[in-house]
Design an enzyme around this catalytic site. Structure first.
Site, PDB file in Angstrom:
ATOM      1  N   ASN A  22       0.833  -1.213   0.000  1.00  8.70           N
ATOM      2  CA  ASN A  22       0.000   0.000   0.000  1.00  8.70           C
ATOM      3  C   ASN A  22       0.863   1.256   0.000  1.00  8.70           C
ATOM      4  O   ASN A  22       0.530   2.236  -0.668  1.00  8.70           O
ATOM      5  CB  ASN A  22      -0.967  -0.005   1.180  1.00  8.70           C
ATOM      6  CG  ASN A  22      -2.175  -0.880   0.892  1.00  8.70           C
ATOM      7  OD1 ASN A  22      -3.063  -0.482   0.149  1.00  8.70           O
ATOM      8  ND2 ASN A  22      -2.182  -2.079   1.445  1.00  8.70           N
ATOM      9  N   MET A  98       0.970  -2.556  12.627  1.00  7.10           N
ATOM     10  CA  MET A  98       0.362  -3.517  13.542  1.00  7.10           C
ATOM     11  C   MET A  98       0.359  -3.079  15.006  1.00  7.10           C
ATOM     12  O   MET A  98       0.183  -3.890  15.905  1.00  7.10           O
ATOM     13  CB  MET A  98       1.026  -4.893  13.385  1.00  7.10           C
ATOM     14  CG  MET A  98       0.851  -5.492  11.994  1.00  7.10           C
ATOM     15  SD  MET A  98      -0.811  -5.285  11.293  1.00  7.10           S
ATOM     16  CE  MET A  98      -1.562  -6.793  11.890  1.00  7.10           C
ATOM     17  N   ARG A  99       0.551  -1.777  15.251  1.00  5.26           N
ATOM     18  CA  ARG A  99       0.492  -1.295  16.636  1.00  5.26           C
ATOM     19  C   ARG A  99      -0.746  -0.431  16.834  1.00  5.26           C
ATOM     20  O   ARG A  99      -1.161   0.270  15.920  1.00  5.26           O
ATOM     21  CB  ARG A  99       1.734  -0.469  16.958  1.00  5.26           C
ATOM     22  CG  ARG A  99       3.002  -1.290  17.015  1.00  5.26           C
ATOM     23  CD  ARG A  99       4.186  -0.406  17.232  1.00  5.26           C
ATOM     24  NE  ARG A  99       4.135   0.288  18.517  1.00  5.26           N
ATOM     25  CZ  ARG A  99       4.440  -0.283  19.685  1.00  5.26           C
ATOM     26  NH1 ARG A  99       4.821  -1.524  19.716  1.00  5.26           N
ATOM     27  NH2 ARG A  99       4.391   0.395  20.799  1.00  5.26           N
ATOM     28  N   ILE A 100      -1.298  -0.509  18.034  1.00  6.62           N
ATOM     29  CA  ILE A 100      -2.485   0.281  18.343  1.00  6.62           C
ATOM     30  C   ILE A 100      -2.049   1.644  18.866  1.00  6.62           C
ATOM     31  O   ILE A 100      -1.151   1.740  19.703  1.00  6.62           O
ATOM     32  CB  ILE A 100      -3.367  -0.461  19.373  1.00  6.62           C
ATOM     33  CG1 ILE A 100      -3.917  -1.732  18.718  1.00  6.62           C
ATOM     34  CG2 ILE A 100      -4.487   0.429  19.883  1.00  6.62           C
ATOM     35  CD1 ILE A 100      -4.526  -2.715  19.694  1.00  6.62           C
ATOM     36  N   HIS A 117      -8.292  -1.268   5.771  1.00  7.70           N
ATOM     37  CA  HIS A 117      -8.566  -2.579   6.354  1.00  7.70           C
ATOM     38  C   HIS A 117      -9.128  -3.519   5.293  1.00  7.70           C
ATOM     39  O   HIS A 117     -10.013  -3.130   4.534  1.00  7.70           O
ATOM     40  CB  HIS A 117      -9.549  -2.428   7.519  1.00  7.70           C
ATOM     41  CG  HIS A 117      -9.768  -3.711   8.245  1.00  7.70           C
ATOM     42  ND1 HIS A 117      -8.818  -4.256   9.088  1.00  7.70           N
ATOM     43  CD2 HIS A 117     -10.802  -4.596   8.225  1.00  7.70           C
ATOM     44  CE1 HIS A 117      -9.275  -5.405   9.563  1.00  7.70           C
ATOM     45  NE2 HIS A 117     -10.468  -5.635   9.048  1.00  7.70           N
ATOM     46  N   GLU A 150     -10.373   6.199  18.610  1.00  8.58           N
ATOM     47  CA  GLU A 150      -9.651   5.525  19.708  1.00  8.58           C
ATOM     48  C   GLU A 150      -9.869   4.018  19.771  1.00  8.58           C
ATOM     49  O   GLU A 150      -9.271   3.351  20.595  1.00  8.58           O
ATOM     50  CB  GLU A 150      -9.910   6.207  21.061  1.00  8.58           C
ATOM     51  CG  GLU A 150     -11.325   6.611  21.360  1.00  8.58           C
ATOM     52  CD  GLU A 150     -11.712   7.899  20.642  1.00  8.58           C
ATOM     53  OE1 GLU A 150     -12.417   7.793  19.607  1.00  8.58           O
ATOM     54  OE2 GLU A 150     -11.332   8.986  21.097  1.00  8.58           O
TER      55      GLU A 150
HETATM   56  C1  GAR Z   1      -3.180  -4.533   4.083  1.00  6.33           C
HETATM   57  O1  GAR Z   1      -3.903  -5.533   3.414  1.00  6.33           O
HETATM   58  C2  GAR Z   1      -4.047  -3.825   5.086  1.00  6.33           C
HETATM   59  O2  GAR Z   1      -5.388  -3.749   4.695  1.00  6.33           O
HETATM   60  C3  GAR Z   1      -3.873  -4.677   6.323  1.00  6.33           C
HETATM   61  O3  GAR Z   1      -2.517  -5.005   6.302  1.00  6.33           O
HETATM   62  C4  GAR Z   1      -2.090  -5.166   4.953  1.00  6.33           C
HETATM   63  C5  GAR Z   1      -0.738  -4.512   4.761  1.00  6.33           C
HETATM   64  O4  GAR Z   1      -0.223  -4.845   3.516  1.00  6.33           O
HETATM   65  N1  GAR Z   1      -4.267  -3.967   7.505  1.00  6.33           N
HETATM   66  C6  GAR Z   1      -4.963  -4.510   8.516  1.00  6.33           C
HETATM   67  O5  GAR Z   1      -5.274  -5.683   8.563  1.00  6.33           O
HETATM   68  C7  GAR Z   1      -5.376  -3.536   9.607  1.00  6.33           C
HETATM   69  N2  GAR Z   1      -6.201  -4.138  10.586  1.00  6.33           N
HETATM   70  P1  GAR Z   1       0.968  -4.012   2.860  1.00  6.33           P
HETATM   71  O6  GAR Z   1       2.075  -3.929   3.895  1.00  6.33           O
HETATM   72  O7  GAR Z   1       1.374  -4.817   1.670  1.00  6.33           O
HETATM   73  O8  GAR Z   1       0.424  -2.654   2.492  1.00  6.33           O
END
Ligand code: GAR
Length: 209
Positions: A22, A98-100, A117, A150
């Protein structure tokens, strides 16, 4: 004196933890001019994230921020805030980060943090969304781009698009189609927010003409 375009374009920070596909889509969209913005800063909480390599290849400041190098989440986020301020960041784009983020951080950049997402929220929030979608036997899935509040995978929805799940599909095949959709939607959503034409009232995001 002449101001260079580079300075005028709004600055983005992209936060990643993994592949950074992305991030790549955002970089490509800014390079082609489809997205009038510049990626000023890429941050990863994982040293080996391919996202960092993609950023450096594009000549963008890339920083590995080690969570273990900070005693608390608050101190981690203070560093993050300082970096974003130093780079005059207008929008923060979470792209597989991956961090909140704590409420303090979210309020500091209210309505200026976006997340993508791989599901039609509020269905299947959290990690492993695609796996959970398939296990549930859902026939439709999709992609959501939303403002971060939040709660996790929760804030007001900017763009959302659906995708039919075909019989016999695997996690890998759905992931590939989700990614294509994500790479188109994320730059578009960022552009919309930057255009100043979106209004947020409660959960509702509308576009003004
Ligand atoms: C993406 O598919 C994004 O939608 C997901 O992580 C991937 C990252 O891919 N995000 C989540 O699941 C958020 N809860 P990338 O590193 O190839 O962009």
């Amino acid at each position: 004196p002449h101001l260079s375009v580079r300075r005028v374009l709004p600055a983005l920070a992209v936060l990643c933890s993994g592949q950074g596909t992305n991030l790549q889509a955002i970089l490509d969209a800014t390079r082609s001019g489809r997205l009038r913005a510049r990626v000023a800063l890429v941050i990863s909480d994982r040293k080996d994230a391919k996202a960092l390599t993609r950023a450096r290849r594009a000549g963008v400041t890339a920083r590995f921020m080690d969570p273990r190098g900070h005693p608390t989440r608050a101190s981690y986020e203070r560093t993050l805030i300082r970096l974003c301020e130093a780079h005059r960041v207008r929008l923060i784009c979470l792209a597989g980060f991956m961090r909140i983020l704590s409420p303090v951080f979210v309020h500091r950049f209210r309505h200026r943090i976006l997340n993508i997402h791989p599901a039609l929220l509020p269905a299947f929030p959290g990690s492993h969304a695609i796996r959970n979608t398939l296990r549930w036997g859902a026939k439709v899935t999709g992609v959501t781009v939303h403002l971060v509040d939040e709660h996790v995978d929760h804030g007001p929805i900017i763009l959302q698009e659906a995708l039919a799940i075909r019989p016999g599909e695997t996690e890998a095949s759905v992931l590939a189609r989700i990614h294509r959709l994500e790479h188109r939607l994320y730059p578009k959503a960022i552009g919309l927010v930057l255009s100043g034409k979106v209004r947020v009232r409660g959960r509702r995001v509308t576009r003004t003409p």
